[in-house]
Motif scaffolding. Structure first.
Motif, mmCIF file in Angstrom:
data_model
loop_
_atom_site.group_PDB
_atom_site.id
_atom_site.type_symbol
_atom_site.label_atom_id
_atom_site.label_comp_id
_atom_site.label_asym_id
_atom_site.label_seq_id
_atom_site.Cartn_x
_atom_site.Cartn_y
_atom_site.Cartn_z
ATOM 1 N N SER B 30 0.829 -1.208 0.000
ATOM 2 C CA SER B 30 0.000 0.000 0.000
ATOM 3 C C SER B 30 0.859 1.252 0.000
ATOM 4 O O SER B 30 0.582 2.210 -0.723
ATOM 5 C CB SER B 30 -0.899 0.031 1.237
ATOM 6 N N ILE B 33 2.286 2.046 -3.429
ATOM 7 C CA ILE B 33 1.316 2.716 -4.308
ATOM 8 C C ILE B 33 1.171 4.180 -3.888
ATOM 9 O O ILE B 33 1.188 5.096 -4.722
ATOM 10 C CB ILE B 33 -0.056 2.014 -4.243
ATOM 11 N N ARG B 59 -7.712 11.651 -9.770
ATOM 12 C CA ARG B 59 -7.718 10.201 -9.618
ATOM 13 C C ARG B 59 -6.528 9.751 -8.755
ATOM 14 O O ARG B 59 -6.680 8.998 -7.789
ATOM 15 C CB ARG B 59 -7.628 9.561 -11.006
ATOM 16 N N LEU B 63 -6.215 8.051 -5.061
ATOM 17 C CA LEU B 63 -5.389 6.862 -4.864
ATOM 18 C C LEU B 63 -4.375 7.075 -3.739
ATOM 19 O O LEU B 63 -4.184 6.224 -2.870
ATOM 20 C CB LEU B 63 -4.662 6.560 -6.181
ATOM 21 N N HIS B 64 -3.744 8.228 -3.758
ATOM 22 C CA HIS B 64 -2.732 8.546 -2.746
ATOM 23 C C HIS B 64 -3.353 8.570 -1.348
ATOM 24 O O HIS B 64 -2.824 7.967 -0.418
ATOM 25 C CB HIS B 64 -2.098 9.904 -3.068
ATOM 26 N N ASN B 67 -4.390 4.966 -0.100
ATOM 27 C CA ASN B 67 -3.281 4.040 0.144
ATOM 28 C C ASN B 67 -2.321 4.521 1.215
ATOM 29 O O ASN B 67 -1.913 3.754 2.077
ATOM 30 C CB ASN B 67 -2.525 3.757 -1.156
ATOM 31 N N PHE B 110 -9.200 -3.542 -0.204
ATOM 32 C CA PHE B 110 -8.047 -2.851 -0.805
ATOM 33 C C PHE B 110 -8.098 -2.966 -2.335
ATOM 34 O O PHE B 110 -7.930 -1.982 -3.063
ATOM 35 C CB PHE B 110 -6.780 -3.483 -0.220
ATOM 36 N N ASN B 114 -8.883 0.208 -4.915
ATOM 37 C CA ASN B 114 -7.864 0.605 -5.883
ATOM 38 C C ASN B 114 -8.333 0.384 -7.312
ATOM 39 O O ASN B 114 -8.049 1.186 -8.201
ATOM 40 C CB ASN B 114 -6.558 -0.152 -5.622
ATOM 41 N N ILE B 117 -10.896 3.117 -8.294
ATOM 42 C CA ILE B 117 -10.236 4.418 -8.491
ATOM 43 C C ILE B 117 -9.500 4.426 -9.823
ATOM 44 O O ILE B 117 -9.686 5.324 -10.652
ATOM 45 C CB ILE B 117 -9.250 4.713 -7.347
ATOM 46 N N LEU B 118 -8.675 3.406 -10.063
ATOM 47 C CA LEU B 118 -7.842 3.415 -11.271
ATOM 48 C C LEU B 118 -8.670 3.281 -12.546
ATOM 49 O O LEU B 118 -8.277 3.755 -13.605
ATOM 50 C CB LEU B 118 -6.801 2.297 -11.192
ATOM 51 N N TYR B 138 -16.897 0.944 -4.975
ATOM 52 C CA TYR B 138 -15.934 1.703 -4.173
ATOM 53 C C TYR B 138 -16.354 1.690 -2.699
ATOM 54 O O TYR B 138 -15.559 1.367 -1.817
ATOM 55 C CB TYR B 138 -15.842 3.134 -4.695
#
Ligand SMILES: [Cu+2]
Lengths: 176, 555
Positions: B30, B33, B59, B63-64, B67, B110, B114, B117-118, B138
């Motif tokens: 995690s 990422i 996006r 993600l940041h 994670n 998790f 992810n 989001i991606l 999500y």
């Protein structure tokens, strides 16, 4: 001991002199900070208001359009410019991705701002004075401003509201 | 099912050890990422490079956040909870089956988060403020992760009960585990709040519930969002005490004080999340002031108590070893070559001077007007969660790798400087972000030249300098984090095994000689440092209030 059970009698060990000093200082500072916030409500001139009405996007939009009709003095880039009289109610709406209208105010006068959103959460960030408030859909947030400086001011949206968020910028002109 | 550790002499439940290892591995994945995302974000917000296109900026920001702030830390904490309730207590894992279930739920969550989001189905940022909406998967991912983590927390409590019943330790819990208990109580309340808000949100995204009230959502969300950071603070402090003990044999000069400070956290922390609503239309000033000050200051006080207790534990141990010259001889002769030590010390300094000081300004009703939603806010939590918690956790791994994974630390020379790279990088980043925010630069904003908007606004030209500092600090922090990941991955998967105490590269400090009868100051050096901190704190507050008073009037 962090990894071992504490030594015998740990509960009754006297607190060291310097530790006591430090805790006392820290406690006093915390209490002062608490009361200072309350004192500022009485003597200070910058407090986030507590008048809020429930509204709907439709209702708020109607109020804003009526307000614009009443005091409109021109247009810039398709956005109406509005000059309300001092001590009056001012309507400002945020939507993806614009602030409406452009306001012309007089320095040193009070205005009752009604701020709301037609869609998502937005952030009302007044630059360069750097005052920041939240804008909600469904809530009419009433903030009474008294501009204490003249010039051109910008309202930057500082709550994420979609792809065009960075283009959401409005204007307030304060005249001497 | 057990092995006896030849280094610490502790009994290790192999089933618990496996779960600790797997949770720790997920934590590192995690973080990796999160760090890659951080690099892209630094290079985008620094307008000179402005790397990502607009939709990818938000996006990657989402993600940041998930994670780096949630997955990395919670996976690590679950590993820590299992460690503190089994190995530390010489005890066994209550139910490895449920441990696996917890892990599987968390990994599923998790993956779902992810993935959504991606794939561009959840550009909602970490807070996902309604009526902003993401794909139902999500929210489902967040719920699965929270339920998994909650299962892990319950296992921790079950482990404690077993250890207590089987009397595997003395009468009182070790301070480290006691701190984890505080963290676990806060975690239970927090994760429950998370379920309370995300379940209706999931139903709403499925169209089953028609409307979500923005105000109610934000209020309840922060019951999760802020309190979860409080779990991190509490766990971090437990790691500080652990670090002081492992590296110099330091123990609290008064354990009662340290324990009460942990209890204060439990009492004070959960409503402090009100400080995210200080300039919101809903709550009244009385509600805001009560929740942020009366209640929050119990937690602030507790932090200040720990901020004295941990360094004074180190000082007192060092003095007993004979480093008694002057105020700071103990500090000069500390084991600076031990990365766990430097990590803990840097974590204390960054958390206190950057995170703590700015946090109080953010948490006061009126001064919040200056900082709300500006870059100051992420600047503040770079000081608390990243420079504080993440750095402390990184330091702890330098002991976990040899003790739990039974591997030598690879690139030991790099490991010695890694906390400095990361710590200094984060400190520079946090300070420059806080200052940029003070100039009004918004957070979560793709382009502060407002290209495409009806007007442009140019921030004070001084910001250009701080953007350069921001980029330098950010890049250095990324290098520091990647160095840590490299060390961990190489050590764990390719490292040479630890066969006994002779393979320990880090010292496990032996207890210092007992103290002589003492009626003066126990830790004058620490007192001096904390008074210095108080001076900085008060000056910073005065500056902010002075500045506030110069703004437009508003009521
Ligand atoms: Cu907006």
């Amino acid at each position: 001991m962090a990894l071992l059970p504490p030594e015998e009698g740990w509960y009754f060990k006297r607190v060291a002199k310097d530790e006591k000093m430090w805790i006392t200082i820290a406690l006093v500072v915390c209490l002062v900070l608490f009361f200072w916030m309350i004192v500022w409500h009485v003597y200070g001139k910058q407090n986030p208001s507590f008048t809020t009405y429930r509204t709907t996007p439709q209702e708020f939009n109607a109020l804003t359009q009526a307000f614009i009709q009443k005091y409109k003095i021109g247009e810039e880039k398709g956005i109406p410019i509005v000059e309300p009289p001092p001590n009056s109610d001012v309507f400002l709406l945020g939507k993806m991705w614009a602030w409406e209208p452009i306001l012309v105010l007089k320095k040193g006068q009070e205005y009752r701002f009604h701020i709301s959103s037609l869609d998502l959460l937005h952030g009302f960030s007044l630059q360069p004075v750097n005052m920041n408030f939240m804008v909600y859909p469904g809530y009419d947030y009433v903030l009474t401003f008294r501009p204490t400086s003249a010039g051109e001011f910008y309202i930057v949206c500082n709550e994420f509201c979609g792809i065009g968020h960075h283009m959401m910028i409005g204007k307030i002109i304060v005249k001497e | 099912m057990f092995r006896t550790c030849d280094i610490t002499g502790l009994k290790v439940d192999l089933r618990a050890e496996k779960l600790i290892q797997l949770n720790a591995v997920m934590a590192v994945v995690s973080l990796l990422i999160g760090v890659i995302a951080a690099l892209l974000l630094v290079l985008t917000r620094w307008q000179v490079v402005h790397l990502l296109p607009v939709e990818w900026y938000y996006r990657v920001l989402t993600l940041h956040g998930l994670n780096a702030l949630i997955f990395w830390i919670v996976f690590f904490e679950i590993a820590g909870l299992y460690f503190g309730s089994t190995i530390v207590l010489n005890s066994r894992m209550s139910s490895p089956k449920f441990g696996w279930l917890a892990l599987i739920l968390m990994v599923l969550g998790f993956l779902l988060v992810n993935f959504t989001i991606l794939s561009g189905n959840a550009d909602v940022l970490m807070t996902s403020y309604a009526p902003l909406q993401a794909h139902p998967l999500y929210y489902l991912g967040v719920i699965l992760f929270a339920v998994g983590a909650l299962t892990g927390v319950f296992l921790f409590f079950a482990n404690l009960l077993i250890a207590r019943k089987e009397r595997t330790y003395g009468d009182s819990l070790p301070l480290f585990t006691f701190g984890l208990v505080a963290a676990a109580i806060i975690a239970t309340l927090t994760l429950a709040t998370g379920a309370i808000i995300y379940i209706p949100t999931l139903l709403w995204s499925l169209g089953i519930i028609k409307t979500m009230d923005a105000g109610v959502y934000k209020l309840v969300w922060w019951g999760l969002g802020h309190s979860s950071q409080q779990i991190n603070v509490t766990a971090m402090i437990a790691v500080w005490y652990l670090g002081a003990f492992l590296t110099v044999g330091g123990t609290s000069i008064n354990e009662k004080v340290s324990r009460f400070a942990f209890v204060f956290y439990v009492i004070g922390i959960n409503v402090a999340s009100a400080h995210h609503l200080l300039v919101d239309p809903g709550p009244s000033p009385a509600w805001k002031v009560f929740n942020t000050s009366y209640i929050m200051y119990i937690a602030v006080l507790a932090s200040m108590i720990h901020a004295f207790a941990v360094p004074s534990a180190i000082e007192s141990a060092q003095r007993r070893r004979g480093y008694t010259k002057g105020l700071f001889d103990w500090l000069k002769n500390a084991p600076w070559g031990n990365p766990a030590f430097s990590a803990v010390l840097l974590s204390i300094i960054i958390f206190g001077f950057i995170g703590g000081v700015t946090g109080v300004v953010n948490g006061m009703e009126q001064t919040n007007i200056i900082v709300h939603n500006t870059l100051s806010i992420p600047g503040h939590f770079k000081g608390t969660v990243v420079g504080g918690t993440t750095l402390a956790f990184m330091g702890a791994t330098y002991y976990l790798i040899p003790l739990v994974f039974r591997k030598k630390i690879a690139f030991f020379g790099l490991a010695k400087i890694q906390p400095w790279l990361f710590g200094i990088g984060i400190a520079v980043l946090a300070v420059s972000m806080y200052i940029l925010g003070a100039f009004g630069v918004p957070r979560r904003h793709y382009d502060i030249t407002f290209s495409g908007g009806p007007f442009t606004y140019t921030f004070n030209p001084a910001v250009d300098f701080f953007w350069v500092l921001f980029a330098l600090g950010g890049l250095l922090a990324v290098v520091g984090a990647l160095a840590w990941i490299l060390i961990v991955v190489i050590s764990v998967f390719f490292g040479s095994p630890v066969k006994g105490p002779q393979d320990m590269q880090l010292q496990l400090a032996s207890p210092p000689p007992p103290a002589k009868e003492n009626h003066g100051f126990e830790a004058p050096g620490t007192l001096t440092l904390t008074l210095l901190f108080m001076g900085v704190f008060l000056i910073f507050l005065l500056l902010n209030w002075g500045w506030l008073s110069a703004m437009w009037e508003v009521r």
